[in-house]
Structures are given as structure tokens and as C-alpha cells.
Design a protein around this motif. Structure first.
Motif, PDB file in Angstrom:
ATOM      1  N   SER A 264       0.382  -3.368  -8.981  1.00 26.57           N
ATOM      2  CA  SER A 264      -0.221  -2.347  -8.120  1.00 26.57           C
ATOM      3  C   SER A 264       0.295  -0.956  -8.462  1.00 26.57           C
ATOM      4  CB  SER A 264       0.078  -2.675  -6.649  1.00 26.57           C
ATOM      5  OG  SER A 264      -0.442  -3.935  -6.288  1.00 26.57           O
TER       6      SER A 264
ATOM      7  N   SER B 273     -11.582  -1.554  -5.143  1.00 22.71           N
ATOM      8  CA  SER B 273     -10.296  -1.214  -4.539  1.00 22.71           C
ATOM      9  C   SER B 273      -9.204  -2.188  -4.992  1.00 22.71           C
ATOM     10  CB  SER B 273     -10.419  -1.248  -3.012  1.00 22.71           C
ATOM     11  OG  SER B 273      -9.145  -1.191  -2.403  1.00 22.71           O
TER      12      SER B 273
ATOM     13  N   GLN C 277      -7.073   6.794  -3.010  1.00 24.12           N
ATOM     14  CA  GLN C 277      -6.305   5.691  -2.437  1.00 24.12           C
ATOM     15  C   GLN C 277      -6.633   5.490  -0.964  1.00 24.12           C
ATOM     16  OE1 GLN C 277      -2.563   4.144  -3.563  1.00 24.12           O
ATOM     17  NE2 GLN C 277      -1.967   6.046  -4.547  1.00 24.12           N
TER      18      GLN C 277
ATOM     19  N   SER D 182     -10.005  -2.224   2.124  1.00 28.75           N
ATOM     20  CA  SER D 182      -9.131  -3.299   1.632  1.00 28.75           C
ATOM     21  C   SER D 182      -9.197  -4.555   2.483  1.00 28.75           C
ATOM     22  CB  SER D 182      -7.684  -2.811   1.568  1.00 28.75           C
ATOM     23  OG  SER D 182      -7.208  -2.492   2.876  1.00 28.75           O
TER      24      SER D 182
ATOM     25  N   THR E 180       0.812  -1.223   0.000  1.00 24.85           N
ATOM     26  CA  THR E 180       0.000   0.000   0.000  1.00 24.85           C
ATOM     27  C   THR E 180       0.844   1.272   0.000  1.00 24.85           C
ATOM     28  OG1 THR E 180      -0.175  -0.065   2.441  1.00 24.85           O
ATOM     29  CG2 THR E 180      -1.905  -1.150   1.160  1.00 24.85           C
TER      30      THR E 180
ATOM     31  N   HIS F  52      -6.309  -2.241  -3.733  1.00 25.19           N
ATOM     32  CA  HIS F  52      -5.591  -2.668  -2.535  1.00 25.19           C
ATOM     33  C   HIS F  52      -6.171  -3.963  -1.970  1.00 25.19           C
ATOM     34  CE1 HIS F  52      -2.874   0.628  -2.286  1.00 25.19           C
ATOM     35  NE2 HIS F  52      -3.808   1.532  -2.155  1.00 25.19           N
TER      36      HIS F  52
ATOM     37  N   LEU G 167      -7.934   2.072   0.706  1.00 25.08           N
ATOM     38  CA  LEU G 167      -7.265   1.432   1.837  1.00 25.08           C
ATOM     39  C   LEU G 167      -8.264   1.043   2.925  1.00 25.08           C
ATOM     40  CD1 LEU G 167      -4.059   3.635   2.250  1.00 25.08           C
ATOM     41  CD2 LEU G 167      -4.143   1.244   1.604  1.00 25.08           C
TER      42      LEU G 167
END
Length: 352
Positions: free
Chosen positions: A199, A257, A228, A235, A119, A259, A232
Motif C-alpha cells: 500500500s 481504489s 486518496q 473503499s 489508510t 484502499h 477512501l
């Protein structure tokens, strides 16, 4: 007071300019230039005749790829400074989680290290937004004059950035992977780097789509960081997947997402096949599959390669979205500006 003998001192600027224009219009320079302009305008197959570049799409894409690659190589802030930052952060991660092992406390440490690597390192990719926005402005100007196509720019940027992103992912991934001591085996190491690379590519592609709408540096970085941050939250790290509110946040935000997908893949890659010590040494060891299914809420029926495939598909989707947004801005933005101008003229004529 005595008057100057120079006649120019007794003439206005307008009169002097008019004399120079008349002189040029009757000079041989005027007729030579006019003849040359007529000659160029009669050339067939020229840019003036067709209103755009006659280079093929492949030639445009190849040229833009080389130009972007050179710009990325020479601009220290595009990738080189980010690579240095990634190396420093990777060393920090590795030394903090060094030789994490398979103790009972290692369960939490392994998931935390995977979360931070997947991340935070991808989060840092928004730092390339200013450099990319500058390239985008040049591309939009070229496309408006018919010199290049947006699709050629998208392909050129994708191909030219791929080696740099792979370098960033492999260097930072290798440092953190071996110092932390994640799951041994080349296939696990390879998947880890590919997942990190995918990613980073997703973030780059997402920032491209944002830049097509918000070319302003500050606003673009803020919007990208905000998106983002939301990804997160859903996630599955801060709250178990089953506990995330199902309307909106779990469906569809969790699956949108990226993530979520990179963490799921990283967890499967690292913990499947391992066994961890129990809190009480007299109790049996804990299989990694049990941790994945009951603690991290990972679907064991899904392959880690499927998670990687979803990430790569997101890269394609964001690149297509960028292309669509540019085309819409070219067609819709002028119409909106014209509509606003017509409304203002109508309002002004009504007032007067």
C-alpha cells in the motif's frame, strides 16, 4: 579641475572592454585554449561527439540507484522523519486498540484498527513528495542533455526506495500488530506487513506519476491527498460495497481504489478463522466468516493473496504511468510551447 594622469580614467567602459578582448584574441592563452577545444572536439566516443552519455543502461541504473540511496539516507525529511512519525502513530494506534480481543464490540474495533493502519499510515506517504520532486527535476535535466534515461531513473528510484519502505512498513506494522493483538500466527503477521508495504509503495508510485505532471510541492500534495480521499470514500468502510452507487463510484472507482484491496486483504487476514462473542452470551458465537461476508461485504471466494497481488500490480502500473508521463512531457510540452509561440507571433504580425 585637474585631469587624471591615468589613461583608463579618460576611457569609457566599452572602450576598456574592447581593448581587453583584442588583447586576449592575440595572446598565447587564446591560441592554447583554441587548440585544446579543437583537440577535444576531434575525440571519438566522447559526449560531444555523440551528444549523450555512452554509459550502458545497466551502468546508468546502478549509478542512479546508488545516488538515490545516498540521497535518501542523508535527507532526514525523505524517510527518516516519516519513520519517526509512523512509529509515534503506530504506538498511538496500538495503545488505543490494545488487546482488542474477540468480544462482540471487538468486531467493530478490529475493522476500525485495520482501516486506520492501512489508510492513515499510507496517507502519510505523501510527505515524501517534496524530496522526490527535487530528485525528479535533476533527472529531467539529465535526460534532456542525454546524460541519463528516464527508465534508468525509474528503476533506480524503485530499487533505492524499497529498503526504506520495507523498514517503515515492518516497524510500524510490527508495533501496531502485536500491541493491538491481531490474528495470531506468523503467516498472518507476514501478510499484514506485506499488505502495508504494498500500500505504501502504491502511494509512492502514485505520487511519482503526479510529480511528473505537477512538480509544484503544494499542488502535488493537494492533488495526491484529494485522490486518496476519493479512494477512501469508495473503499467500503464508510458505506457498504453494495450500497455504493454503481455507475462510476462502484464501477470502476471501487476497483481502482487501492484502499479497497488493502482493506479487503486486511479483513480476510485478521477475521477469517476467528470466532466472536455474541451480544447475548446465551446465543452461539459468531464466526469471523459470517462477519466478513455479511457485515464487511468481503468476498470469501477470493484469496487474501489475490488482494496483495492486485496491490503489487498497481505499483507496476503507476510506475509505468510515471514513465509515460515523463516521455510525453518531453515530446509534447516543447511542441505545445512552440505552437503557442507561433500563434502569438502570427497574432502580433496581424496587428502590426
Amino acid at each position: 579641475m585637474s585631469q587624471s594622469d591615468d589613461p583608463l580614467d579618460n576611457m569609457t567602459t566599452t572602450e576598456v572592454t574592447q581593448i581587453l578582448v583584442e588583447f586576449y584574441n592575440h595572446s598565447r592563452y587564446y591560441y592554447t585554449t583554441r587548440s585544446r577545444v579543437d583537440e577535444v572536439s576531434r575525440l571519438k566516443g566522447s559526449v560531444m561527439d555523440f551528444g549523450g552519455s555512452q554509459a550502458s543502461f545497466l551502468v546508468q541504473a546502478s549509478t542512479l540507484t546508488k545516488r538515490s540511496f545516498v540521497n535518501m539516507t542523508r535527507d532526514i525529511g525523505y524517510y527518516w522523519l516519516r519513520l519517526a512519525s509512523y512509529i509515534v502513530v503506530s504506538v498511538c494506534i496500538g495503545t488505543i486498540f490494545v488487546n482488542v480481543g474477540t468480544k462482540f464490540t471487538s468486531i467493530r474495533a478490529r475493522s476500525a484498527s485495520a482501516f486506520f493502519i492501512m489508510t492513515f499510515l499510507t496517507f502519510m506517504s505523501i510527505g515524501g513528495f517534496p524530496s522526490f520532486a527535487e530528485d525528479l527535476k535533476v533527472s529531467i535535466k539529465s535526460d534532456s542533455t542525454g546524460t541519463t534515461e528516464v527508465s534508468a531513473f525509474v528503476i533506480g528510484n524503485t530499487l533505492s526506495s524499497a529498503p526504506f519502505l520495507m523498514l517503515i512498513a515492518s516497524v510500524s506494522g510490527t508495533i501496531s500488530y502485536f500491541i493491538v493483538g491481531l490474528h495470531p500466527g506468523f503467516s498472518h503477521y507476514l501478510f499484514f506487513n506485506l499488505c502495508l508495504y504494498a500500500s505504501v509503495c502504491v502511494v509512492e508510485s502514485m505520487m511519482m506519476a503526479i510529480a511528473s505532471v505537477l512538480p509544484n510541492f503544494l499542488m502535488g500534495v493537494m492533488i495526491g491527498a484529494g485522490i486518496q480521499g476519493i479512494f477512501l470514500l469508495v473503499s467500503g468502510y464508510f458505506r457498504r460495497i453494495d450500497d455504493i452507487p454503481k455507475p462510476v463510484w462502484r464501477y470502476p472507482m471501487t476497483y481502482i481504489s487501492f484502499h479497497y484491496w488493502d482493506l479487503q486483504g486486511a479483513y480476510l487476514n485478521d477475521m477469517r478463522g476467528l470466532t466472536f462473542d455474541n451480544l447475548n452470551p446465551e446465543l452461539p458465537k459468531i464466526p469471523g466468516e459470517y462477519v466478513l461476508e455479511n457485515t464487511l461485504m468481503v468476498d470469501l471466494h477470493r484469496s487474501k493473496w489475490w488482494d496483495l497481488t492486485v496491490l503489487l500490480a498497481m505499483v507496476v502500473v503507476y510506475r509505468i504511468l510515471f514513465f509515460v508521463m515523463i516521455k510525453l512531457s518531453e515530446d509534447v510540452a516543447p511542441w505545445i510551447r512552440g505552437y503557442i509561440a507561433r500563434k502569438r507571433l502570427t497574432r502580433a504580425s496581424t496587428v502590426f
